[in-house]
Design a protein around this motif. Structure first.
Motif, PDB file in Angstrom:
ATOM      1  N   PRO A   1       0.763  -1.161  -0.010  1.00 57.63           N
ATOM      2  CA  PRO A   1      -0.056  -0.011   0.140  1.00 57.63           C
ATOM      3  C   PRO A   1       0.966   1.303   0.184  1.00 57.63           C
ATOM      4  N   PRO A   2       0.230   2.460  -0.508  1.00 60.13           N
ATOM      5  CA  PRO A   2      -0.724   2.638  -1.222  1.00 60.13           C
ATOM      6  C   PRO A   2      -1.033   2.110  -2.902  1.00 60.13           C
ATOM      7  N   ALA A   3       0.200   1.731  -3.325  1.00 61.28           N
ATOM      8  CA  ALA A   3       0.290   1.252  -4.674  1.00 61.28           C
ATOM      9  C   ALA A   3      -0.361   0.445  -5.117  1.00 61.28           C
ATOM     10  N   TYR A   4      -0.587  -0.937  -4.598  1.00 60.28           N
ATOM     11  CA  TYR A   4      -1.399  -2.089  -4.805  1.00 60.28           C
ATOM     12  C   TYR A   4      -1.214  -2.721  -6.170  1.00 60.28           C
ATOM     13  N   ALA A   5      -0.016  -2.464  -6.930  1.00 62.64           N
ATOM     14  CA  ALA A   5       0.115  -2.842  -8.315  1.00 62.64           C
ATOM     15  C   ALA A   5       0.682  -4.441  -8.228  1.00 62.64           C
ATOM     16  N   ILE A   6      -0.472  -5.550  -8.856  1.00 60.11           N
ATOM     17  CA  ILE A   6      -0.195  -6.606  -8.611  1.00 60.11           C
ATOM     18  C   ILE A   6       1.057  -7.170  -9.603  1.00 60.11           C
ATOM     19  N   GLN A   7       1.539  -8.209  -8.992  1.00 57.98           N
ATOM     20  CA  GLN A   7       2.700  -9.000  -9.830  1.00 57.98           C
ATOM     21  C   GLN A   7       2.269 -10.536  -9.860  1.00 57.98           C
ATOM     22  N   LEU A   8       2.143 -11.065 -10.955  1.00 62.94           N
ATOM     23  CA  LEU A   8       1.311 -12.517 -10.952  1.00 62.94           C
ATOM     24  C   LEU A   8       2.457 -13.555 -10.518  1.00 62.94           C
ATOM     25  N   PRO A   9       1.861 -14.699 -10.037  1.00 55.77           N
ATOM     26  CA  PRO A   9       2.949 -15.680  -9.574  1.00 55.77           C
ATOM     27  C   PRO A   9       3.791 -16.186 -10.437  1.00 55.77           C
ATOM     28  N   GLU A  10       3.383 -16.221 -11.912  1.00 56.29           N
ATOM     29  CA  GLU A  10       4.189 -16.697 -12.868  1.00 56.29           C
ATOM     30  C   GLU A  10       5.235 -15.770 -13.368  1.00 56.29           C
ATOM     31  N   VAL A  11       5.007 -14.639 -12.980  1.00 59.41           N
ATOM     32  CA  VAL A  11       6.012 -13.489 -13.480  1.00 59.41           C
ATOM     33  C   VAL A  11       7.134 -13.634 -12.374  1.00 59.41           C
ATOM     34  N   TRP A  12       6.495 -14.049 -10.842  1.00 55.83           N
ATOM     35  CA  TRP A  12       7.899 -13.874  -9.824  1.00 55.83           C
ATOM     36  C   TRP A  12       8.769 -15.181 -10.395  1.00 55.83           C
TER      37      TRP A  12
END
Length: 335
Positions: A193-204
């Motif tokens: 927070p406060p960005a809450y920009a997602i990063q998907l598991p497959e990208v990780w």
């Protein structure tokens, strides 16, 4: 007498008029930012940008006229991706208003443009606006858009020494083993927070996993290394930017900058950026560009503290998907 406004779909025949509008905007913006390319003041140079955008799959645009004279255009394309969702995207070259046009008229353009994409299920919509057109920015905000991404610029005059016990140098391909765990840091920070920009598991799983990541021929990675333990503490990556109307012709792009959380505040990133700037100056560059999520507190504060000044913003609107079925309700009478 009230102006007679007409907004129609942008056709191939309208592209030269759109290029004229884009060139006119470039002339206005260069009065405030002389470092942005002069070439795009010529409609002949602006036309390929508009043509390339109009040639994208699913591209759709509109052009507005007042009493037959073009006052503005808005052009974009669908961008369905895992992160963006079903998104409609208009880049910085995708819109422009004529000189002395009331910025409120961009809302007339958007009404028709957005309707096309909403009918196709594209409820996330992205546009770009220059900082030096604040009234236009306000018109977008009145329409429900919020600031998402800053695109910024600064000159290359920066000097800074690394802290005692730290060496700053260009990264080598065989440094991958010690730098791999730095690459995911930006994604982790942006999810907070406060960005809450997602990063998907497959990208990780992919980030930092490629041992050749530091060997990209087009990349210039600089790393700060702890002299005592040989541990990489921070990294900054530079590339040659894609050309564009608001990208200085001779510039370097600071694409990535990451510092271990426990090492922040020591001046590591400043030293890395200064080293990258010095190399860019030697190669003939005069400016650096970068971008960041404005909602990320540490990112926004770090880059502005380093002297980067936003030159334009990506704006975002997420339309309530329920409009797809609510509009079909018998209670929804035609306006």
């Amino acid at each position: 007498m009230r102006e007679r406004i007409e907004v129609t779909p942008l056709t191939e025949d309208d592209l030269p008029a759109a290029a004229e509008l884009l060139a006119s905007r470039q002339r206005r913006l260069r009065r405030a930012r002389s470092m942005v390319p002069e070439a795009y003041e010529d409609p002949a140079a602006a036309l390929p940008l508009v043509e390339a955008l109009a040639g994208k799959d699913g591209a759709f645009g509109v052009i507005g006229r007042v009493d037959g004279a073009p006052f503005g255009f808005l052009l974009g394309y669908p961008r369905p991706e895992p992160i963006w969702g079903r998104a409609a995207w208009s880049p910085i070259e995708g819109s422009a208003l004529a000189d002395d046009t009331d910025p409120e008229h961009v809302r007339d353009l958007y009404a028709t443009w957005s309707d096309h994409f909403v009918r196709g299920g594209y409820f996330r919509q992205y546009v770009h606006a220059a900082v030096d057109e604040p009234d236009l920015m306000a018109a977008w905000v009145r329409t429900g858009f919020g600031q998402m991404q800053a695109h910024a610029v600064r000159d290359l005059e920066l000097t800074a020494d690394p802290p005692t016990g730290v060496t700053v140098r260009r990264a080598h391909a065989d440094d991958s083993w010690m730098a791999a765990d730095l690459f995911p840091l930006v994604g982790r920070a942006l999810m907070k927070p406060p960005a809450y920009a997602i990063q998907l598991p497959e990208v990780w799983r992919m980030v930092g996993a490629d041992p050749e990541e530091l060997a990209e021929p087009e990349a210039r990675h600089w790393v700060a290394i702890d002299d005592a333990g040989g541990r990489a503490l921070a990294i900054a990556s530079f590339y040659d930017p894609e050309p564009g109307p608001l990208v200085p012709s001779r510039s370097a792009e600071l694409s990535l900058g990451m510092t271990r959380p426990e090492e922040r505040g020591r001046g590591l990133m400043r030293a890395l950026v200064a080293a990258g700037f010095a190399e860019a100056r030697e190669a003939g560059a005069t400016h650096a560009v970068t971008d960041w999520r404005t909602a990320s507190l540490p990112t926004h504060r770090s880059w502005t503290a380093l002297g980067f000044e936003p030159i334009y913003y990506r704006l975002h609107r997420h339309i309530d998907e329920r409009i797809a079925w609510a509009a079909a309700s018998p209670l929804a009478e035609p306006a």
